[in-house]
Motif scaffolding. Structure first.
Motif, mmCIF file in Angstrom:
data_model
loop_
_atom_site.group_PDB
_atom_site.id
_atom_site.type_symbol
_atom_site.label_atom_id
_atom_site.label_comp_id
_atom_site.label_asym_id
_atom_site.label_seq_id
_atom_site.Cartn_x
_atom_site.Cartn_y
_atom_site.Cartn_z
ATOM 1 N N SER A 274 -14.195 -17.189 45.149
ATOM 2 C CA SER A 274 -13.101 -16.774 46.025
ATOM 3 C C SER A 274 -12.828 -17.818 47.103
ATOM 4 O O SER A 274 -11.737 -17.867 47.667
ATOM 5 C CB SER A 274 -13.423 -15.425 46.672
ATOM 6 O OG SER A 274 -14.621 -15.492 47.431
ATOM 7 N N SER A 275 -13.829 -18.631 47.409
ATOM 8 C CA SER A 275 -13.680 -19.731 48.371
ATOM 9 C C SER A 275 -14.804 -20.719 48.135
ATOM 10 O O SER A 275 -15.771 -20.424 47.406
ATOM 11 C CB SER A 275 -13.738 -19.204 49.817
ATOM 12 O OG SER A 275 -15.038 -18.699 50.102
ATOM 13 N N SER B 187 -18.109 -19.374 49.466
ATOM 14 C CA SER B 187 -18.698 -18.247 48.735
ATOM 15 C C SER B 187 -19.860 -18.662 47.836
ATOM 16 O O SER B 187 -20.724 -17.842 47.507
ATOM 17 C CB SER B 187 -17.627 -17.543 47.907
ATOM 18 O OG SER B 187 -17.123 -18.403 46.889
ATOM 19 N N TRP B 188 -19.885 -19.940 47.440
ATOM 20 C CA TRP B 188 -20.971 -20.402 46.584
ATOM 21 C C TRP B 188 -22.262 -20.654 47.368
ATOM 22 O O TRP B 188 -23.360 -20.615 46.794
ATOM 23 C CB TRP B 188 -20.562 -21.691 45.867
ATOM 24 C CG TRP B 188 -19.497 -21.471 44.850
ATOM 25 C CD1 TRP B 188 -18.166 -21.767 44.964
ATOM 26 C CD2 TRP B 188 -19.663 -20.887 43.555
ATOM 27 N NE1 TRP B 188 -17.494 -21.408 43.829
ATOM 28 C CE2 TRP B 188 -18.387 -20.864 42.945
ATOM 29 C CE3 TRP B 188 -20.760 -20.379 42.855
ATOM 30 C CZ2 TRP B 188 -18.191 -20.356 41.662
ATOM 31 C CZ3 TRP B 188 -20.564 -19.871 41.578
ATOM 32 C CH2 TRP B 188 -19.294 -19.870 40.997
ATOM 33 N N THR C 290 -19.897 -8.117 57.217
ATOM 34 C CA THR C 290 -19.780 -7.571 55.867
ATOM 35 C C THR C 290 -20.775 -6.444 55.628
ATOM 36 O O THR C 290 -20.459 -5.436 54.996
ATOM 37 C CB THR C 290 -20.001 -8.676 54.810
ATOM 38 O OG1 THR C 290 -19.152 -9.781 55.096
ATOM 39 C CG2 THR C 290 -19.700 -8.165 53.408
ATOM 40 N N ALA D 135 -24.128 -11.841 45.506
ATOM 41 C CA ALA D 135 -23.016 -12.226 44.630
ATOM 42 C C ALA D 135 -21.848 -11.254 44.765
ATOM 43 O O ALA D 135 -20.677 -11.659 44.796
ATOM 44 C CB ALA D 135 -23.488 -12.278 43.185
ATOM 45 N N VAL D 136 -22.166 -9.956 44.885
ATOM 46 C CA VAL D 136 -21.113 -8.948 45.057
ATOM 47 C C VAL D 136 -20.401 -9.143 46.389
ATOM 48 O O VAL D 136 -19.169 -9.053 46.479
ATOM 49 C CB VAL D 136 -21.715 -7.529 44.963
ATOM 50 C CG1 VAL D 136 -20.663 -6.481 45.327
ATOM 51 C CG2 VAL D 136 -22.245 -7.271 43.564
ATOM 52 N N LEU D 137 -21.166 -9.446 47.428
ATOM 53 C CA LEU D 137 -20.591 -9.623 48.764
ATOM 54 C C LEU D 137 -19.792 -10.920 48.870
ATOM 55 O O LEU D 137 -18.700 -10.943 49.437
ATOM 56 C CB LEU D 137 -21.705 -9.628 49.818
ATOM 57 C CG LEU D 137 -22.476 -8.325 50.024
ATOM 58 C CD1 LEU D 137 -23.657 -8.565 50.948
ATOM 59 C CD2 LEU D 137 -21.562 -7.248 50.595
ATOM 60 N N ALA D 138 -20.348 -12.015 48.335
ATOM 61 C CA ALA D 138 -19.718 -13.336 48.504
ATOM 62 C C ALA D 138 -18.555 -13.554 47.544
ATOM 63 O O ALA D 138 -17.670 -14.360 47.828
ATOM 64 C CB ALA D 138 -20.770 -14.432 48.316
ATOM 65 N N ARG D 139 -18.566 -12.878 46.403
ATOM 66 C CA ARG D 139 -17.534 -13.068 45.369
ATOM 67 C C ARG D 139 -17.353 -14.566 45.078
ATOM 68 O O ARG D 139 -16.334 -15.159 45.428
ATOM 69 C CB ARG D 139 -16.211 -12.441 45.803
ATOM 70 C CG ARG D 139 -16.264 -10.937 45.922
ATOM 71 C CD ARG D 139 -14.934 -10.312 46.281
ATOM 72 N NE ARG D 139 -14.507 -10.678 47.634
ATOM 73 C CZ ARG D 139 -13.420 -11.400 47.883
ATOM 74 N NH1 ARG D 139 -12.648 -11.818 46.893
ATOM 75 N NH2 ARG D 139 -13.084 -11.686 49.132
ATOM 76 N N PRO D 140 -18.379 -15.187 44.458
ATOM 77 C CA PRO D 140 -18.331 -16.627 44.207
ATOM 78 C C PRO D 140 -17.073 -17.037 43.449
ATOM 79 O O PRO D 140 -16.697 -16.423 42.451
ATOM 80 C CB PRO D 140 -19.596 -16.869 43.356
ATOM 81 C CG PRO D 140 -19.996 -15.528 42.848
ATOM 82 C CD PRO D 140 -19.567 -14.553 43.882
#
Length: 222
Positions: free
Chosen positions: A42-43, A46-47, A186, A35-40
């Motif tokens: 943001s795109s 990301s989900w 990443t 969740a920290v890496l993908a930043r849901p």
């Protein structure tokens, strides 16, 4: 000095408790890190990693650990309650996996990319479909009379064994996802190897749990 049978039993139990505790921490920690890496949010993409991590790392792991005699968070509850929670967690895992699959499929469509052309994509698709089939097969445990030629004990054994296969497919999909361009750019160095250890740890714990349940049933039959 040789260890007594009682000491060996206590040591083995302590190792199972420790490994189970580690599996709980990894099951929750891995999706949190994703969740920290993908930043849901943001795109659209990301989900996808978050939903798949929740499905196969957290929800499915907890759904299986709930039957562990040493590390289940609900071991003081009746088996009936644990079965119901297992069902709820598995259905949530399936919903997360289906939503994650739908998102990545639509995202590829928007970007004009091919569908299921990588090992990660193919394994992920198979894992989601298998999970759906496994959940459907679990209905037979609620209505065992539908399978007249099968005993409830056999149905439970085969459900647990096939569930393990589905779980390992999900973990394999997560590991292949960590080989993707998005993840490797990443996460680098030792952090990447630590991330790869997460599904390995939970897989080993779950495999040990299922094998012990199988041996217990075999001994109880003799």
């Amino acid at each position: 000095m040789a260890l007594t049978a009682e000491t060996e039993s206590r040591l083995y139990r302590s190792l199972r408790v420790a490994s189970g505790a580690a599996a709980h921490l990894v099951a929750l920690g891995f999706p949190a890190a994703v969740a920290v890496l993908a930043r849901p949010g943001s795109s659209l993409f990301s989900w996808h990693p978050l939903l798949m991590a929740l499905a196969f790392s957290f929800l499915m792991t907890e759904a299986l650990l709930i039957f562990s005699p040493e590390t289940s968070l609900l071991r003081s509850f009746s088996r009936k309650v644990r079965v119901r929670v297992h069902w709820a967690l598995q259905l949530l895992a399936l919903l997360c996996a289906l939503l994650g699959l739908a998102i990545i499929t639509y995202n590829k469509h928007l970007n004009g990319k091919g569908h299921f052309v990588t090992w990660h994509g193919l394994t992920g698709l198979l894992a989601v479909l298998y999970t759906g089939g496994q959940c459907t097969g679990g209905v037979l445990l609620l209505y065992p009379k539908l399978m007249k030629n099968w005993t409830l004990a056999k149905l439970k054994l085969y459900h647990a064994t096939s569930g393990l296969v589905g779980y390992l497919l999900g973990c394999a999909s997560l590991m292949l996802g960590m080989c993707s361009l998005w993840f490797t750019t990443t996460v680098t160095g030792a952090s990447w190897y630590l991330a790869m250890l997460c599904p390995l740890i939970t897989s080993l714990v779950i495999m040990n749990q299922v094998s012990n349940a199988y041996l217990y049933r075999k001994r109880s039959q003799h």
